[in-house]
Design a protein around this motif. Structure first.
Motif, PDB file in Angstrom:
ATOM      1  N   LEU A 222      12.623  10.441  -9.820  1.00  0.00           N
ATOM      2  CA  LEU A 222      12.646   9.026  -9.481  1.00  0.00           C
ATOM      3  C   LEU A 222      13.961   8.444  -9.949  1.00  0.00           C
ATOM      4  CD1 LEU A 222      10.967   6.715  -8.259  1.00  0.00           C
ATOM      5  CD2 LEU A 222      10.185   6.200 -10.570  1.00  0.00           C
ATOM      6  N   ASP A 223      14.631   7.747  -9.061  1.00  0.00           N
ATOM      7  CA  ASP A 223      15.905   7.130  -9.386  1.00  0.00           C
ATOM      8  C   ASP A 223      15.748   6.229 -10.604  1.00  0.00           C
ATOM      9  OD1 ASP A 223      18.011   4.886  -9.153  1.00  0.00           O
ATOM     10  OD2 ASP A 223      18.709   6.403  -7.726  1.00  0.00           O
ATOM     11  N   PRO A 224      16.649   6.323 -11.589  1.00  0.00           N
ATOM     12  CA  PRO A 224      16.530   5.503 -12.803  1.00  0.00           C
ATOM     13  C   PRO A 224      16.618   4.000 -12.546  1.00  0.00           C
ATOM     14  CG  PRO A 224      18.545   6.834 -12.841  1.00  0.00           C
ATOM     15  CD  PRO A 224      17.772   7.238 -11.636  1.00  0.00           C
ATOM     16  N   GLY A 225      17.096   3.601 -11.379  1.00  0.00           N
ATOM     17  CA  GLY A 225      17.161   2.184 -11.049  1.00  0.00           C
ATOM     18  C   GLY A 225      15.802   1.513 -10.966  1.00  0.00           C
ATOM     19  N   TYR A 226      14.731   2.300 -10.859  1.00  0.00           N
ATOM     20  CA  TYR A 226      13.386   1.726 -10.869  1.00  0.00           C
ATOM     21  C   TYR A 226      12.941   1.369 -12.284  1.00  0.00           C
ATOM     22  CZ  TYR A 226      12.558   2.812  -5.947  1.00  0.00           C
ATOM     23  OH  TYR A 226      12.621   2.867  -4.577  1.00  0.00           O
ATOM     24  N   ASP A 227      13.574   1.964 -13.282  1.00  0.00           N
ATOM     25  CA  ASP A 227      13.259   1.697 -14.690  1.00  0.00           C
ATOM     26  C   ASP A 227      11.775   1.911 -14.999  1.00  0.00           C
ATOM     27  OD1 ASP A 227      13.977   1.110 -17.304  1.00  0.00           O
ATOM     28  OD2 ASP A 227      13.543  -1.040 -17.065  1.00  0.00           O
ATOM     29  N   VAL A 228      11.246   3.028 -14.532  1.00  0.00           N
ATOM     30  CA  VAL A 228       9.862   3.425 -14.799  1.00  0.00           C
ATOM     31  C   VAL A 228       9.931   4.829 -15.393  1.00  0.00           C
ATOM     32  CG1 VAL A 228       7.554   3.781 -13.846  1.00  0.00           C
ATOM     33  CG2 VAL A 228       9.052   2.041 -12.854  1.00  0.00           C
TER      34      VAL A 228
ATOM     35  N   ALA B  95       3.632   5.132  -5.404  1.00  0.00           N
ATOM     36  CA  ALA B  95       3.973   5.373  -3.995  1.00  0.00           C
ATOM     37  C   ALA B  95       5.146   4.487  -3.635  1.00  0.00           C
ATOM     38  CB  ALA B  95       2.784   5.061  -3.105  1.00  0.00           C
ATOM     39  N   ARG B  96       5.967   4.992  -2.716  1.00  0.00           N
ATOM     40  CA  ARG B  96       7.071   4.209  -2.133  1.00  0.00           C
ATOM     41  C   ARG B  96       6.836   4.155  -0.630  1.00  0.00           C
ATOM     42  NH1 ARG B  96      11.974   7.393  -4.955  1.00  0.00           N
ATOM     43  NH2 ARG B  96      10.458   9.054  -4.816  1.00  0.00           N
ATOM     44  N   PRO B  97       5.901   3.315  -0.205  1.00  0.00           N
ATOM     45  CA  PRO B  97       5.515   3.299   1.208  1.00  0.00           C
ATOM     46  C   PRO B  97       6.513   2.553   2.079  1.00  0.00           C
ATOM     47  CG  PRO B  97       4.356   1.592   0.044  1.00  0.00           C
ATOM     48  CD  PRO B  97       5.154   2.355  -0.991  1.00  0.00           C
ATOM     49  N   PRO B  98       6.458   2.802   3.375  1.00  0.00           N
ATOM     50  CA  PRO B  98       7.241   1.962   4.299  1.00  0.00           C
ATOM     51  C   PRO B  98       6.701   0.534   4.225  1.00  0.00           C
ATOM     52  CG  PRO B  98       5.867   3.538   5.499  1.00  0.00           C
ATOM     53  CD  PRO B  98       5.698   3.824   4.056  1.00  0.00           C
ATOM     54  N   GLU B  99       7.546  -0.426   4.573  1.00  0.00           N
ATOM     55  CA  GLU B  99       7.156  -1.837   4.489  1.00  0.00           C
ATOM     56  C   GLU B  99       5.865  -2.140   5.227  1.00  0.00           C
ATOM     57  OE1 GLU B  99       9.997  -4.987   5.185  1.00  0.00           O
ATOM     58  OE2 GLU B  99      11.605  -3.685   4.473  1.00  0.00           O
ATOM     59  N   SER B 100       5.603  -1.440   6.297  1.00  0.00           N
ATOM     60  CA  SER B 100       4.398  -1.697   7.083  1.00  0.00           C
ATOM     61  C   SER B 100       3.119  -1.429   6.293  1.00  0.00           C
ATOM     62  CB  SER B 100       4.408  -0.855   8.354  1.00  0.00           C
ATOM     63  OG  SER B 100       4.403   0.528   8.032  1.00  0.00           O
ATOM     64  N   GLU B 101       3.218  -0.699   5.183  1.00  0.00           N
ATOM     65  CA  GLU B 101       2.045  -0.367   4.379  1.00  0.00           C
ATOM     66  C   GLU B 101       1.969  -1.159   3.083  1.00  0.00           C
ATOM     67  OE1 GLU B 101       1.954   3.865   3.816  1.00  0.00           O
ATOM     68  OE2 GLU B 101       2.217   4.243   5.955  1.00  0.00           O
ATOM     69  N   ASP B 102       2.901  -2.080   2.840  1.00  0.00           N
ATOM     70  CA  ASP B 102       2.916  -2.843   1.594  1.00  0.00           C
ATOM     71  C   ASP B 102       1.605  -3.562   1.329  1.00  0.00           C
ATOM     72  OD1 ASP B 102       5.480  -1.991   1.126  1.00  0.00           O
ATOM     73  OD2 ASP B 102       6.400  -3.982   1.221  1.00  0.00           O
ATOM     74  N   ALA B 103       1.002  -4.147   2.349  1.00  0.00           N
ATOM     75  CA  ALA B 103      -0.229  -4.928   2.165  1.00  0.00           C
ATOM     76  C   ALA B 103      -1.349  -4.065   1.582  1.00  0.00           C
ATOM     77  CB  ALA B 103      -0.664  -5.560   3.479  1.00  0.00           C
ATOM     78  N   PHE B 104      -1.445  -2.811   2.041  1.00  0.00           N
ATOM     79  CA  PHE B 104      -2.476  -1.921   1.503  1.00  0.00           C
ATOM     80  C   PHE B 104      -2.278  -1.721   0.008  1.00  0.00           C
ATOM     81  CE2 PHE B 104      -3.528   2.420   0.123  1.00  0.00           C
ATOM     82  CZ  PHE B 104      -4.909   2.358   0.232  1.00  0.00           C
TER      83      PHE B 104
ATOM     84  N   GLY C   4      -3.976  -3.868  -6.135  1.00  0.00           N
ATOM     85  CA  GLY C   4      -3.663  -4.507  -7.406  1.00  0.00           C
ATOM     86  C   GLY C   4      -2.683  -3.709  -8.246  1.00  0.00           C
ATOM     87  N   TRP C   5      -1.939  -2.812  -7.611  1.00  0.00           N
ATOM     88  CA  TRP C   5      -0.963  -2.010  -8.336  1.00  0.00           C
ATOM     89  C   TRP C   5       0.260  -2.853  -8.653  1.00  0.00           C
ATOM     90  CZ3 TRP C   5      -0.425   3.756  -6.641  1.00  0.00           C
ATOM     91  CH2 TRP C   5      -1.674   4.370  -6.683  1.00  0.00           C
ATOM     92  N   ASP C   6       0.996  -2.441  -9.682  1.00  0.00           N
ATOM     93  CA  ASP C   6       2.237  -3.124 -10.052  1.00  0.00           C
ATOM     94  C   ASP C   6       3.306  -2.845  -9.007  1.00  0.00           C
ATOM     95  OD1 ASP C   6       1.065  -3.993 -12.437  1.00  0.00           O
ATOM     96  OD2 ASP C   6       1.753  -2.229 -13.541  1.00  0.00           O
ATOM     97  N   LEU C   7       4.040  -3.882  -8.645  1.00  0.00           N
ATOM     98  CA  LEU C   7       5.174  -3.758  -7.726  1.00  0.00           C
ATOM     99  C   LEU C   7       6.438  -3.691  -8.559  1.00  0.00           C
ATOM    100  CD1 LEU C   7       6.602  -3.903  -4.961  1.00  0.00           C
ATOM    101  CD2 LEU C   7       6.428  -6.388  -5.126  1.00  0.00           C
TER     102      LEU C   7
ATOM    103  N   ASP D 138      18.508  -1.782  -1.254  1.00  0.00           N
ATOM    104  CA  ASP D 138      18.895  -0.429  -0.852  1.00  0.00           C
ATOM    105  C   ASP D 138      17.784   0.605  -1.043  1.00  0.00           C
ATOM    106  OD1 ASP D 138      21.389  -1.406  -0.203  1.00  0.00           O
ATOM    107  OD2 ASP D 138      22.275  -0.870  -2.137  1.00  0.00           O
ATOM    108  N   TYR D 139      16.719   0.249  -1.743  1.00  0.00           N
ATOM    109  CA  TYR D 139      15.634   1.179  -2.047  1.00  0.00           C
ATOM    110  C   TYR D 139      14.291   0.526  -1.720  1.00  0.00           C
ATOM    111  CZ  TYR D 139      19.034   3.875  -4.725  1.00  0.00           C
ATOM    112  OH  TYR D 139      20.114   4.619  -5.102  1.00  0.00           O
ATOM    113  N   PRO D 140      13.310   1.334  -1.290  1.00  0.00           N
ATOM    114  CA  PRO D 140      12.003   0.747  -1.000  1.00  0.00           C
ATOM    115  C   PRO D 140      11.316   0.297  -2.287  1.00  0.00           C
ATOM    116  CG  PRO D 140      11.888   3.124  -0.874  1.00  0.00           C
ATOM    117  CD  PRO D 140      13.335   2.774  -1.082  1.00  0.00           C
TER     118      PRO D 140
END
Length: 150
Positions: free
Chosen positions: A69-75, A117-126, A131-134, A142-144
């Motif tokens: 996982l790219d460190p830019g996510y800081d997770v 998960a790093r879903p496509p934008e079309s799946e963000d609502a799911f 109730g997961w953290d965004l 530049d990143y999903p």
């Protein structure tokens, strides 16, 4: 026969490795990687799951164990976690909560692990409905977005 959702890992299998889809052919699933004998780019860290209810296969899932996982996510804990790469609920079973149940079964199968998960934008609502953290990447556009459950 029980209507309870049941999880079964179908890859990797102890008998060896293959780059062919371990799933049976089914018109209920649209992703090409699910089809029998389809060549896929699987690595030893990929875990393939199938979910059944009342003997009927209703969902499939590919998970990456200990993903990069790219460190830019800081997770930081995500490197020890599980990334849901591809998930699909069979066409006749969508919008019945089975995807949510499948993810919860996966989490119970791997207690204490961060799942994301790093879903496509079309799946963000799911993913938001779970109730997961965004988490957004430091370079935001530049990143999903990443959705995770610790």
């Amino acid at each position: 026969m029980s209507d309870e959702l049941v999880i079964r890992q179908v890859w990797p299998v102890p008998r060896g490795h293959s780059v062919l889809s371990p799933f049976e052919a089914s018109e209920d699933f649209e992703q090409v990687c699910w089809q029998a004998n389809e060549a896929i780019a699987a690595s030893p860290s990929d875990l393939f799951y199938t979910f059944t209810t009342a003997g009927q296969q209703v969902a499939r899932l590919i998970v990456v164990d200990h993903p990069d996982l790219d460190p830019g996510y800081d997770v930081l804990e995500a490197a020890e976690g599980l990334e849901i790469d591809i998930m699909e609920v069979a066409s006749g079973y969508r919008r019945q909560g089975l995807g949510t149940q499948a993810i919860e079964l996966l989490r119970r199968q791997h207690p204490g692990r961060t799942v994301f998960a790093r879903p496509p934008e079309s799946e963000d609502a799911f993913w938001q409905s779970l109730g997961w953290d965004l988490v957004r990447h430091a370079q935001n556009g530049d990143y999903p977005p990443l959705f995770l459950k610790r």
